[in-house]
Design an enzyme around this catalytic site. Structure first.
Site, PDB file in Angstrom:
ATOM      1  N   TYR A  25       0.539  -0.734   0.164  1.00  0.00           N
ATOM      2  CA  TYR A  25       0.053   0.029   0.400  1.00  0.00           C
ATOM      3  C   TYR A  25       0.833   1.076  -0.082  1.00  0.00           C
ATOM      4  O   TYR A  25       1.495   1.134   1.036  1.00  0.00           O
ATOM      5  CB  TYR A  25      -0.922  -0.062   1.551  1.00  0.00           C
ATOM      6  CG  TYR A  25      -1.189   1.354   1.241  1.00  0.00           C
ATOM      7  CD1 TYR A  25      -2.109   1.638   0.681  1.00  0.00           C
ATOM      8  CD2 TYR A  25      -1.236   1.974   2.967  1.00  0.00           C
ATOM      9  CE1 TYR A  25      -3.032   3.215   0.956  1.00  0.00           C
ATOM     10  CE2 TYR A  25      -2.345   3.306   2.663  1.00  0.00           C
ATOM     11  CZ  TYR A  25      -2.898   3.974   1.935  1.00  0.00           C
ATOM     12  OH  TYR A  25      -3.490   4.751   1.526  1.00  0.00           O
ATOM     13  N   ASP A  51       0.630  -8.619   6.865  1.00  0.00           N
ATOM     14  CA  ASP A  51      -0.709  -7.128   5.954  1.00  0.00           C
ATOM     15  C   ASP A  51      -1.583  -7.930   5.472  1.00  0.00           C
ATOM     16  O   ASP A  51      -2.090  -8.755   4.804  1.00  0.00           O
ATOM     17  CB  ASP A  51      -0.270  -6.286   6.135  1.00  0.00           C
ATOM     18  CG  ASP A  51      -1.242  -4.779   5.216  1.00  0.00           C
ATOM     19  OD1 ASP A  51      -2.633  -4.906   5.436  1.00  0.00           O
ATOM     20  OD2 ASP A  51      -1.267  -3.775   5.010  1.00  0.00           O
ATOM     21  N   LYS A  93     -11.517  -1.231   6.279  1.00  0.00           N
ATOM     22  CA  LYS A  93     -11.448  -2.462   5.468  1.00  0.00           C
ATOM     23  C   LYS A  93     -12.370  -3.323   5.069  1.00  0.00           C
ATOM     24  O   LYS A  93     -13.362  -3.249   5.883  1.00  0.00           O
ATOM     25  CB  LYS A  93     -10.294  -2.640   4.617  1.00  0.00           C
ATOM     26  CG  LYS A  93      -8.672  -1.174   4.229  1.00  0.00           C
ATOM     27  CD  LYS A  93      -9.576  -0.019   3.504  1.00  0.00           C
ATOM     28  CE  LYS A  93      -8.988   0.150   3.601  1.00  0.00           C
ATOM     29  NZ  LYS A  93      -7.798   0.864   4.047  1.00  0.00           N
TER      30      LYS A  93
HETATM   31  O1  P1T Z   1      -6.277   3.899   5.738  1.00  0.00           O
HETATM   32  P1  P1T Z   1      -5.638   3.090   6.908  1.00  0.00           P
HETATM   33  O2  P1T Z   1      -6.902   2.651   7.787  1.00  0.00           O
HETATM   34  O3  P1T Z   1      -4.595   4.003   7.921  1.00  0.00           O
HETATM   35  O4  P1T Z   1      -4.634   1.688   6.325  1.00  0.00           O
HETATM   36  C1  P1T Z   1      -3.587   1.859   6.040  1.00  0.00           C
HETATM   37  C2  P1T Z   1      -3.350   0.679   4.617  1.00  0.00           C
HETATM   38  C3  P1T Z   1      -2.686  -0.554   4.492  1.00  0.00           C
HETATM   39  N1  P1T Z   1      -2.741  -1.493   4.574  1.00  0.00           N
HETATM   40  C4  P1T Z   1      -3.266  -1.991   3.270  1.00  0.00           C
HETATM   41  C5  P1T Z   1      -2.822  -3.102   2.457  1.00  0.00           C
HETATM   42  C6  P1T Z   1      -4.434  -1.249   3.112  1.00  0.00           C
HETATM   43  O5  P1T Z   1      -5.149  -1.016   1.822  1.00  0.00           O
HETATM   44  C7  P1T Z   1      -3.930   0.382   3.578  1.00  0.00           C
HETATM   45  C8  P1T Z   1      -5.710   1.371   3.322  1.00  0.00           C
HETATM   46  N2  P1T Z   1      -5.648   1.153   1.856  1.00  0.00           N
HETATM   47  C9  P1T Z   1      -6.009   2.245   0.971  1.00  0.00           C
HETATM   48  C10 P1T Z   1      -6.764   3.252   1.669  1.00  0.00           C
HETATM   49  C11 P1T Z   1      -6.395   2.115  -0.143  1.00  0.00           C
HETATM   50  O6  P1T Z   1      -7.409   2.291  -1.342  1.00  0.00           O
HETATM   51  O7  P1T Z   1      -5.259   0.974  -0.994  1.00  0.00           O
END
Ligand code: P1T
Length: 383
Positions: free
Chosen positions: A98, A172, A197
């Site tokens: 990400y 993750d 998510k």
């Molecule tokens: O946005 P947040 O809750 O802080 O999470 C970060 C994060 C961490 N790991 C993965 C695999 C993620 O997809 C994300 C956040 N991703 C998005 C906002 C996106 O649209 O891919």
């Protein structure tokens, strides 16, 4: 308990005062003490809050861990793990992450003296070749965001721990969720989620999670969370707990719809490449089949027309799929990684791994599949 029961009952008990089936939203920052230090287990809500405790116990249960921690965002959960390290320590991470994770590693922690190696996790040797006395953490995302690469969690963990058993492996697990894959069972030390998510599941909160199965590690993470302060609030904890209760049935439909969308795109004349671990054409299909119980609702694809304009035409014309950042909610979303979620990765790095202008990422929701396919058809017709 089996997984589909744990999502609902894992770590839960009826509220003792009234028998309330759902935990109340304890919207309080502090707790009365009868004498200094004499309290009922709660002192101040940065340290612990009963609604958050209910959620954290549920988080631990669904990942087969012993302790769970709920953070104010996914990134603050990652930040907490990184704060266990010291200047000079090295991290080996996947090369497709990400964008915000990559940004945190390179723009925040590098300047505090941590060194990051980004490698293709496809080969275990890519990792073991880099392990040294300084290596303290392996950071895996699988499936990766946005290219849906799969890392073999068990093989990587075994190989790294054979060299040095104190190296921590963090996964993750945001894209897979514990419905599909349970990294702690495969030897990983820490599971991390953007609970924003699939765990939350309704695009109504921002939250992070860590789950572990080791008492000492739990103590260390709790200390950093408490001392750093990035905790989830009681209202969000309530919403996330409500979300997790339907994780298994939502995921079932996400997987069905994800597979149908991937197969549809694979046969579309305007689509050059589809990235979905459940397709036999996926280079890591065999590992995915071994490691995951199904393949989830995230699908990326590349158009034949490689221009940014072609991608934008598609993105501007979907109607059921909403153009937005994020993923994992009940509604379908579409995202353009190069200009949105992965814009913080320098272009040469992005292009090296294949995040090009024609790459589009879908978070396939749980709507009727006929409407989703119809929407993709009409948007692709305009490209
Ligand atoms: O946005 P947040 O809750 O802080 O999470 C970060 C994060 C961490 N790991 C993965 C695999 C993620 O997809 C994300 C956040 N991703 C998005 C906002 C996106 O649209 O891919």
């Amino acid at each position: 308990m089996k997984f589909n029961t744990k999502t609902i009952h894992g770590g839960q008990q009826h509220e003792p005062a009234t028998g309330a089936v759902m935990p109340p939203i304890y919207q309080t920052s502090t707790y009365a003490q009868s004498s200094p230090g004499q309290h009922k287990g709660y002192e101040y809500s940065r340290a612990a809050n009963p609604t958050r405790t209910a959620l954290e116990n549920n988080f631990a249960a669904i990942e087969n861990g012993t302790h769970g921690f709920a953070f104010s965002s996914g990134l603050s959960a990652i930040d907490c793990v990184l704060r266990m390290l010291n200047p000079g320590d090295e991290v080996i991470a996947g090369d497709d992450l990400y964008g915000g994770t990559y940004r945190m590693f390179t723009k925040m922690f590098q300047k505090y003296g941590l060194k990051f190696h980004f490698v293709d996790m496809n080969s275990v040797e890519n990792i073991t070749n880099l392990v040294s006395d300084k290596t303290k953490l392996i950071w895996l995302e699988t499936p990766t965001n946005p290219l849906m690469k799969i890392a073999d969690i068990e093989a990587i963990t075994n190989a790294v721990k054979a060299i040095n058993s104190t190296i921590l492996v963090t996964v993750d697990n945001t894209f897979a969720t514990p419905y599909l894959q349970r990294p702690l069972d495969l030897g990983a030390d820490i599971v991390m989620h953007s609970a924003t998510k699939y765990l939350g599941g309704h695009s109504d909160l921002v939250m992070g999670a860590l789950m572990v199965k080791d008492e000492k590690l739990a103590e260390e993470l709790h200390f950093i969370q408490f001392a750093g302060g990035a905790v989830a609030g009681p209202m969000d904890s309530f919403l996330a707990l409500r979300g997790v209760k339907t994780l298994h049935i939502r995921m079932q439909r996400h997987c069905e719809n994800g597979r149908a969308v991937a197969k549809y795109l694979e046969n579309h004349s305007k689509v050059k490449e589809v990235f979905y671990p459940g397709l036999e054409s996926h280079p890591n299909y065999e590992i995915a089949k071994k490691q995951m119980d199904d393949f989830g609702g995230m699908v990326s694809f590349r158009l034949h027309d490689e221009s940014q304009q072609a991608a934008f035409t598609f993105l501007e014309n979907t109607k059921v799929f909403t153009l937005a950042e994020s993923l994992g909610g009940v509604e379908s979303l579409v995202n353009h990684p190069t200009t949105m979620t992965h814009a913080s990765i320098p272009e040469p790095e992005r292009l090296k791994i294949g995040i090009t202008d024609s790459l589009i990422r879908l978070s396939v929701g749980i709507e009727d599949i006929d409407d989703l396919l119809k929407d993709l058809t009409q948007a692709l017709d305009r490209v």
